[in-house]
Design a protein around this motif. Structure first.
Motif, PDB file in Angstrom:
ATOM      1  N   ALA A   1     -32.096 -51.089   1.456  1.00 46.58           N
ATOM      2  CA  ALA A   1     -32.735 -51.225   2.767  1.00 46.58           C
ATOM      3  C   ALA A   1     -33.667 -50.063   3.076  1.00 46.58           C
ATOM      4  O   ALA A   1     -34.682 -50.237   3.769  1.00 46.58           O
ATOM      5  CB  ALA A   1     -31.671 -51.352   3.852  1.00 46.58           C
ATOM      6  N   PHE A   2     -33.345 -48.861   2.582  1.00 44.89           N
ATOM      7  CA  PHE A   2     -34.160 -47.693   2.910  1.00 44.89           C
ATOM      8  C   PHE A   2     -35.287 -47.427   1.900  1.00 44.89           C
ATOM      9  O   PHE A   2     -36.223 -46.697   2.217  1.00 44.89           O
ATOM     10  CB  PHE A   2     -33.284 -46.450   3.070  1.00 44.89           C
ATOM     11  N   GLY A   3     -35.205 -48.007   0.706  1.00 47.12           N
ATOM     12  CA  GLY A   3     -36.309 -47.847  -0.241  1.00 47.12           C
ATOM     13  C   GLY A   3     -37.646 -48.241   0.368  1.00 47.12           C
ATOM     14  O   GLY A   3     -38.625 -47.468   0.301  1.00 47.12           O
ATOM     15  N   PRO A   4     -37.754 -49.405   1.016  1.00 49.28           N
ATOM     16  CA  PRO A   4     -39.016 -49.792   1.661  1.00 49.28           C
ATOM     17  C   PRO A   4     -39.404 -48.903   2.846  1.00 49.28           C
ATOM     18  O   PRO A   4     -40.586 -48.753   3.145  1.00 49.28           O
ATOM     19  CB  PRO A   4     -38.742 -51.226   2.135  1.00 49.28           C
ATOM     20  N   VAL A   5     -38.416 -48.326   3.523  1.00 51.18           N
ATOM     21  CA  VAL A   5     -38.697 -47.431   4.656  1.00 51.18           C
ATOM     22  C   VAL A   5     -39.521 -46.238   4.194  1.00 51.18           C
ATOM     23  O   VAL A   5     -40.559 -45.899   4.790  1.00 51.18           O
ATOM     24  CB  VAL A   5     -37.385 -46.954   5.304  1.00 51.18           C
ATOM     25  N   PHE A   6     -39.087 -45.598   3.135  1.00 56.63           N
ATOM     26  CA  PHE A   6     -39.766 -44.383   2.676  1.00 56.63           C
ATOM     27  C   PHE A   6     -41.163 -44.668   2.126  1.00 56.63           C
ATOM     28  O   PHE A   6     -41.996 -43.757   2.079  1.00 56.63           O
ATOM     29  CB  PHE A   6     -38.914 -43.664   1.638  1.00 56.63           C
ATOM     30  N   ARG A   7     -41.417 -45.912   1.724  1.00 57.39           N
ATOM     31  CA  ARG A   7     -42.760 -46.235   1.229  1.00 57.39           C
ATOM     32  C   ARG A   7     -43.830 -46.003   2.305  1.00 57.39           C
ATOM     33  O   ARG A   7     -44.952 -45.624   1.989  1.00 57.39           O
ATOM     34  CB  ARG A   7     -42.814 -47.693   0.768  1.00 57.39           C
ATOM     35  N   TYR A   8     -43.495 -46.247   3.560  1.00 63.92           N
ATOM     36  CA  TYR A   8     -44.458 -45.980   4.628  1.00 63.92           C
ATOM     37  C   TYR A   8     -44.831 -44.505   4.659  1.00 63.92           C
ATOM     38  O   TYR A   8     -45.992 -44.154   4.895  1.00 63.92           O
ATOM     39  CB  TYR A   8     -43.882 -46.402   5.981  1.00 63.92           C
ATOM     40  N   PHE A   9     -43.863 -43.652   4.405  1.00 61.61           N
ATOM     41  CA  PHE A   9     -44.130 -42.219   4.481  1.00 61.61           C
ATOM     42  C   PHE A   9     -44.974 -41.733   3.305  1.00 61.61           C
ATOM     43  O   PHE A   9     -45.635 -40.702   3.410  1.00 61.61           O
ATOM     44  CB  PHE A   9     -42.816 -41.449   4.606  1.00 61.61           C
ATOM     45  N   ASP A  10     -44.974 -42.466   2.195  1.00 61.95           N
ATOM     46  CA  ASP A  10     -45.880 -42.129   1.103  1.00 61.95           C
ATOM     47  C   ASP A  10     -47.331 -42.223   1.574  1.00 61.95           C
ATOM     48  O   ASP A  10     -48.190 -41.451   1.139  1.00 61.95           O
ATOM     49  CB  ASP A  10     -45.662 -43.064  -0.085  1.00 61.95           C
ATOM     50  N   VAL A  11     -47.603 -43.159   2.470  1.00 58.39           N
ATOM     51  CA  VAL A  11     -48.948 -43.300   3.049  1.00 58.39           C
ATOM     52  C   VAL A  11     -49.125 -42.339   4.219  1.00 58.39           C
ATOM     53  O   VAL A  11     -50.161 -41.672   4.340  1.00 58.39           O
ATOM     54  CB  VAL A  11     -49.204 -44.754   3.484  1.00 58.39           C
TER      55      VAL A  11
ATOM     56  N   ARG B   1     -34.838 -39.586  -0.588  1.00 57.93           N
ATOM     57  CA  ARG B   1     -36.144 -40.231  -0.752  1.00 57.93           C
ATOM     58  C   ARG B   1     -36.617 -40.131  -2.197  1.00 57.93           C
ATOM     59  O   ARG B   1     -37.112 -41.112  -2.768  1.00 57.93           O
ATOM     60  CB  ARG B   1     -37.155 -39.581   0.204  1.00 57.93           C
ATOM     61  N   ARG B   2     -36.483 -38.975  -2.801  1.00 55.99           N
ATOM     62  CA  ARG B   2     -36.916 -38.791  -4.191  1.00 55.99           C
ATOM     63  C   ARG B   2     -36.093 -39.661  -5.145  1.00 55.99           C
ATOM     64  O   ARG B   2     -36.623 -40.256  -6.090  1.00 55.99           O
ATOM     65  CB  ARG B   2     -36.811 -37.315  -4.590  1.00 55.99           C
ATOM     66  N   ALA B   3     -34.783 -39.720  -4.898  1.00 57.00           N
ATOM     67  CA  ALA B   3     -33.916 -40.527  -5.767  1.00 57.00           C
ATOM     68  C   ALA B   3     -34.277 -42.003  -5.690  1.00 57.00           C
ATOM     69  O   ALA B   3     -34.316 -42.703  -6.713  1.00 57.00           O
ATOM     70  CB  ALA B   3     -32.451 -40.317  -5.379  1.00 57.00           C
ATOM     71  N   LEU B   4     -34.569 -42.493  -4.495  1.00 54.68           N
ATOM     72  CA  LEU B   4     -34.941 -43.899  -4.344  1.00 54.68           C
ATOM     73  C   LEU B   4     -36.297 -44.177  -4.986  1.00 54.68           C
ATOM     74  O   LEU B   4     -36.492 -45.218  -5.628  1.00 54.68           O
ATOM     75  CB  LEU B   4     -34.959 -44.284  -2.868  1.00 54.68           C
ATOM     76  N   ALA B   5     -37.237 -43.263  -4.827  1.00 56.13           N
ATOM     77  CA  ALA B   5     -38.570 -43.456  -5.414  1.00 56.13           C
ATOM     78  C   ALA B   5     -38.511 -43.534  -6.934  1.00 56.13           C
ATOM     79  O   ALA B   5     -39.360 -44.181  -7.559  1.00 56.13           O
ATOM     80  CB  ALA B   5     -39.496 -42.327  -4.980  1.00 56.13           C
ATOM     81  N   ALA B   6     -37.514 -42.889  -7.530  1.00 56.75           N
ATOM     82  CA  ALA B   6     -37.383 -42.872  -8.989  1.00 56.75           C
ATOM     83  C   ALA B   6     -36.610 -44.083  -9.524  1.00 56.75           C
ATOM     84  O   ALA B   6     -36.583 -44.302 -10.735  1.00 56.75           O
ATOM     85  CB  ALA B   6     -36.694 -41.586  -9.433  1.00 56.75           C
ATOM     86  N   ARG B   7     -36.000 -44.857  -8.645  1.00 57.17           N
ATOM     87  CA  ARG B   7     -35.176 -45.988  -9.069  1.00 57.17           C
ATOM     88  C   ARG B   7     -36.063 -47.146  -9.541  1.00 57.17           C
ATOM     89  O   ARG B   7     -36.942 -47.610  -8.801  1.00 57.17           O
ATOM     90  CB  ARG B   7     -34.301 -46.443  -7.906  1.00 57.17           C
ATOM     91  N   PRO B   8     -35.882 -47.667 -10.764  1.00 56.05           N
ATOM     92  CA  PRO B   8     -36.748 -48.745 -11.258  1.00 56.05           C
ATOM     93  C   PRO B   8     -36.788 -49.972 -10.351  1.00 56.05           C
ATOM     94  O   PRO B   8     -37.847 -50.586 -10.178  1.00 56.05           O
ATOM     95  CB  PRO B   8     -36.145 -49.074 -12.630  1.00 56.05           C
ATOM     96  N   SER B   9     -35.656 -50.343  -9.754  1.00 56.89           N
ATOM     97  CA  SER B   9     -35.642 -51.526  -8.880  1.00 56.89           C
ATOM     98  C   SER B   9     -36.510 -51.329  -7.654  1.00 56.89           C
ATOM     99  O   SER B   9     -37.137 -52.283  -7.155  1.00 56.89           O
ATOM    100  CB  SER B   9     -34.212 -51.859  -8.457  1.00 56.89           C
ATOM    101  N   VAL B  10     -36.547 -50.104  -7.131  1.00 58.74           N
ATOM    102  CA  VAL B  10     -37.386 -49.804  -5.969  1.00 58.74           C
ATOM    103  C   VAL B  10     -38.855 -49.796  -6.376  1.00 58.74           C
ATOM    104  O   VAL B  10     -39.721 -50.338  -5.670  1.00 58.74           O
ATOM    105  CB  VAL B  10     -36.975 -48.454  -5.346  1.00 58.74           C
ATOM    106  N   GLN B  11     -39.148 -49.216  -7.526  1.00 64.60           N
ATOM    107  CA  GLN B  11     -40.527 -49.174  -8.006  1.00 64.60           C
ATOM    108  C   GLN B  11     -41.088 -50.569  -8.230  1.00 64.60           C
ATOM    109  O   GLN B  11     -42.251 -50.846  -7.905  1.00 64.60           O
ATOM    110  CB  GLN B  11     -40.600 -48.368  -9.305  1.00 64.60           C
TER     111      GLN B  11
END
Length: 225
Positions: free
Chosen positions: A155-165, A185-195
């Motif tokens: 649920a939070f993987g997509p949340v942090f994507r906004y902050f990348d922008v 945030r870093r751990a989720l960004a590195a997760r293949p399923s989130v990517q």
């Protein structure tokens, strides 16, 4: 022998709730088809399937399941590799934090829609408060509940994507001085399923979407470009 169900995820390329379902499907190793629809010009077949007229929608052998929370629970009940804890109380607590993630997404929408600096600052402060609550709750990581990836992480993987922008536009004080949140945030960004939950070019499409809002944020974007 029962044939495996055919799963089709009806998607919009920017929808964060679709990403939750895509992450869960990926983590479970489930084969599925993904079809994007244009929500500004919804096809008739989509309107027939979706009473709420929004994504995500999961087709299961011709049956339609709508609402991301319901889709996630269905996948938990029918597919391998559970992402919820086995303990009922821990499971209920994590469901509650998934709802908290939805509240964060609502505040993010309020942030990028805010018409002026006052409304923008109010939403930024509300978001900072929510992330401070998360900072106090998080443990040693790397994920929400420790070493095991859960549906709260989905649920939070997509949340942090906004902050990348958002990080390209300016610092709004939302995630500052929150080291546990930053590590998560870093751990989720590195997760293949989130990517893999978004298609190539997602960041540029999100930038374009935000820039077209005619909001306080879009004005900041024009100055940052």
């Amino acid at each position: 022998m029962k044939q495996p169900e055919k799963l089709t995820l009806i998607s919009h390329h920017l929808c964060p709730y679709v990403q939750r379902a895509a992450i869960a499907l990926s983590e479970k190793g489930v084969v599925f088809e993904r079809i994007d629809v244009d929500l500004s010009n919804k096809p008739d077949w989509f309107l027939e399937l979706s009473p709420l007229r929004k994504t995500p929608l999961l087709k299961v052998d011709g049956h339609a399941i709508f609402e991301s929370a319901v889709i996630l629970e269905y996948l938990e009940e029918t597919q391998p590799n559970p992402l919820h804890p086995r303990d009922p109380l821990a499971r209920a607590e994590q469901r509650a934090w998934i709802e908290f993630a939805s509240a964060v997404l609502n505040d993010i929408a309020g942030l990028y829609r805010a018409a002026d600096a006052i409304a923008f600052t109010a939403k930024a402060d509300a978001l900072a408060g929510k992330f401070e609550r998360l900072e106090q709750h998080l443990g040693d990581g790397p994920y929400f509940a420790g070493a095991r990836f859960s549906l709260v992480d989905a649920a939070f993987g997509p949340v942090f994507r906004y902050f990348d922008v958002f990080d390209r536009i300016g610092s709004f004080g939302i995630l500052e001085e929150k080291p546990k949140v930053a590590a998560w945030r870093r751990a989720l960004a590195a997760r293949p399923s989130v990517q893999s939950a978004v298609a190539q070019g997602y960041d540029s499409r999100l930038w374009q979407f935000l820039e077209q809002r005619a909001s306080h944020l879009s004005g900041l974007m024009k100055r940052a470009a």
